[in-house]
Design a protein around this motif. Structure first.
Motif: not given
Length: 707
Positions: A88, A91, A152-153, A190, A193
């Motif tokens: 998290t 991201n 993050g991805q 993922a 936020t």
């Protein structure tokens, strides 16, 4: 090796800045980073201390006229548990040209850090990928994208690959988190936020990026200013004494000013008024990540030493004698590596008398229990009420001497993992939080139990096993192979089942139709996203389906089932226990316990149109399709073996030779919880028991479904 890999990456990154991150308590990983020579605009980040919702400020990146990407992002994690927790926070990291992911150590059942690409041509510009082993079980993965990649991805794709290709269920609802330690609340997601302390929640196109926000409170938070997305405030890592999630929503100035707002804790949806939330000792605790803290790797060996969870030098530790197996951090996080270090122990005693922070001890006990480590305890103090009633009762149940019996030890382990994962697992906890905040979530998955039988005299027996399942949404599809539903005993049994409220669909198949085709026709009549196969003469405990669903979630498997641990040999009136290794990926499970996603069953072509060996052919098809098969415990299931009529042709000697222990008579595990009376008619012998089932069995008849 970590130092040399990162030094080379820093040397080749060009003029762009670098961000070097670490997570977890592994001291050597932090030392490797601090020894590196960094530029003035490089960042060294402790992801565990980062406040979620606050941006990473990188000089010369992201501002107007500046590049959007950094030259290098490195994430060095002590374990997969730590890496998932950092997702998290990651991201919020800027895109990177070069991504280096390091995990210092991994358990044996996890695969290497080989990413599973996202598809949709998103990685077409990948120039180089390199995966290397670090020591015995550590891994290093490097990805190089000349045009950069979302950090993050890409990190999520690396984590995805360690699960064998299947992600498993994600928590709902879509979450936003804020504060120190907030990453514990949404580990490995993922889609989660980080948001600011006051809101509002950012929009993605026209919709908020979260449906519910959790903020960790270390001693004072500002009023929440988003009137659309509700929130809950929970104690942060520095305020363990705080007791319950609470919600404060800023009121519009025209109706109520912040200075006059009631101090009562509230949660408010835009369409609903303020709602008071009651204090609860369980839900303020951060959930555990069942994808890494789970029973996988459980060992049945009961001859090891006892361990102790206690306080030493002011820290909570797990020790065996004078040997320290792990030191638990203040937030109570126990990693997959810590669980692995405790596997050889016969059990763990909990000492509640030390001066450690309550949340540290309580979360450590919850994690050990979720991992199936046989934990026992004396009376639990009031300050440990966050364990929940079920786990508290289970901890204090057995005596230490009972753990020397392998069967009793495993039964205790199963009860512990149930009590922990079904209350403190991330999937369950977020559904509970959503209910407290008034956020609707999709229903739990519907399981379609599929039972095919040629024996009308066993329908009542089988339906009684189905009817007592608990903790699962399910329906029954009953395929009658060669006889009518109008037979009195069948009609009565189906009516009794329908009276319980369980949806039931009856399909009459012609007697000359091949067995595999009958099963495919039954699957076509199911409504659930998950199909569970059922046999007409075996015994199933009331939590059989719930245990399979739980194993499906934490193993990320395409197909789950149990072992033939306990077998009742009817001709000999003998029960045998064959202590197979459980809680592991395996190519073989009992056919009458198969649980598989309906989509997987469709993708492999369904059941083969054969008269026998149907289940083994399905297992082969799933493996051939690169699917993952997982074997969980078999103590909630008892296989009946008669003299003849089985589609699987093993004789009685096969079971006797392979048995670990034998008992005269019908002797299931205590997890089976006895046997219900058959539906549709009185018990032929006047009382429930094994004789009732045996009286209904004709050994010369076809045994539907057992392969």
């Amino acid at each position: 090796m970590i130092h040399s890999v990162l030094r080379q990456a820093l040397h080749t990154r060009g003029d762009e800045p670098a961000i070097l991150c670490h997570t977890g308590s592994h001291e050597s990983t932090r030392k490797e980073l601090t020894r590196l020579r960094l530029r003035r605009d490089d960042l060294l980040v402790d992801l565990d201390a980062h406040t979620l919702g606050e941006p990473f400020e990188v000089a010369s990146v992201g501002a107007e006229g500046q590049p959007e990407a950094v030259g290098l992002v490195a994430v060095v994690a002590a374990s997969l548990t730590d890496l998932r927790r950092s997702l998290t926070a990651a991201n919020a990291l800027p895109p990177a040209v070069h991504l280096v992911v390091v995990v210092a150590d991994t358990p044996g059942h996890h695969g290497p850090l080989v990413p599973s690409p996202p598809g949709l041509e998103e990685w077409n510009d990948l120039l180089e990928m390199r995966v290397r082993r670090l020591g015995k079980r550590g891994w290093i993965c490097e990805l190089y994208f000349p045009d950069s990649v979302e950090t993050g991805q890409a990190l999520d794709c690396v984590l995805h690959g360690t699960n064998g290709g299947r992600r498993g269920p994600r928590p709902v609802p879509l979450a936003g988190v804020h504060g120190r330690g907030a990453a514990l609340w949404r580990s490995g997601d993922a889609a989660a936020t980080g948001v600011s302390a006051t809101g509002p929640v950012p929009l993605r196109r026209v919709s908020p990026v979260a449906d519910l926000v959790v903020r960790t409170d270390d001693g004072g938070l500002p009023l929440w200013e988003d009137g659309v997305v509700p929130h809950l405030d929970v104690p942060g890592p520095q305020s363990p004494g705080r007791n319950a999630p609470r919600s404060r929503t800023a009121q519009p100035p025209t109706t109520q000013s912040p200075t006059t707002q009631s101090p009562t804790t509230q949660s408010r949806r835009p369409e609903a008024g303020a709602r008071v939330t009651e204090p609860d000792p369980v839900h303020p605790l951060a959930p555990l990540d069942e994808h890494t803290v789970n029973p996988i790797g459980f060992t049945k060996k009961a001859g090891g030493p006892m361990g102790d969870l206690c306080t030493r030098d002011g820290r909570t530790v797990l020790r065996e004698g004078t040997k320290i197996l792990c030191v638990v951090p203040e937030d109570g996080t126990v990693t997959d590596l810590d669980i692995g270090r405790a596997r050889y122990l016969r059990g763990v005693r909990v000492d509640w008398s030390g001066p450690a922070t309550p949340v540290t001890v309580v979360r450590a006990v919850i994690a050990l229990a979720a991992g199936g480590v046989p934990v026992i305890s004396g009376p639990v103090p009031d300050w440990a009420a966050g364990l929940g009633p079920a786990l508290t009762e289970t901890l204090t149940g057995p005596a230490e001497s009972e753990l020397a019996d392998p069967l009793r030890r495993e039964e205790h382990s199963v009860r512990l993992r149930r009590a922990s994962l079904r209350v403190h697992g991330q999937l369950v906890r977020w559904r509970t939080l959503a209910a407290r905040a008034g956020v609707p979530v999709p229903p739990d998955p519907l399981v379609s139990v599929m039972l095919c039988t040629r024996r009308p005299e066993l329908v009542g027996f089988a339906l009684a096993q189905v009817a007592r399942q608990r903790g699962v949404r399910f329906e029954l599809v009953l395929a009658l192979h060669g006889f009518s539903a109008d037979l009195p005993e069948v009609r009565a049994a189906v009516a009794d089942l329908a009276a319980t409220g369980i949806p039931v669909t009856v399909h009459e198949a012609p007697a000359d139709q091949v067995f595999g085709a009958v099963l495919n026709d039954a699957v076509d009549r199911t409504s659930g996203s998950i199909v569970a196969k059922w046999d007409d003469d075996d015994w199933y405990g009331p939590e059989h389906l719930a245990d399979l669903l739980m194993a499906r979630a934490y193993s990320c498997a395409d197909l789950v089932g149990v072992t033939q641990d306990l077998v009742y040999l009817e001709e000999l009136d003998l029960t045998v226990w064959r202590s197979y290794q459980t809680e592991k990926p395996s190519p073989d499970v009992v056919g009458s316990t198969i649980m598989v996603d309906r989509s997987v069953l469709r993708d492999v072509g369904g059941f083969r149109p054969l008269p026998r060996a149907i289940d083994s052919q399905l297992l082969l098809a799933v493996r051939r399709d690169s699917g993952r098969i997982y074997r969980t415990h078999g103590l909630g299931y008892l296989l009946r073996r008669a003299g003849q009529g089985h589609t699987w042709g093993a004789d009685m000697g096969y079971f006797l030779r392979r048995s670990t222990r034998q008992w005269s008579g019908w002797r299931p595990s205590s997890l089976l919880e006895g046997e219900p009376a058959p539906l549709g008619r009185p018990n032929p012998l006047g009382k429930p028991g094994p004789q009732a089932g045996r009286a209904l069995l004709r050994t010369t008849d076809y045994q539907g479904g057992q392969s």
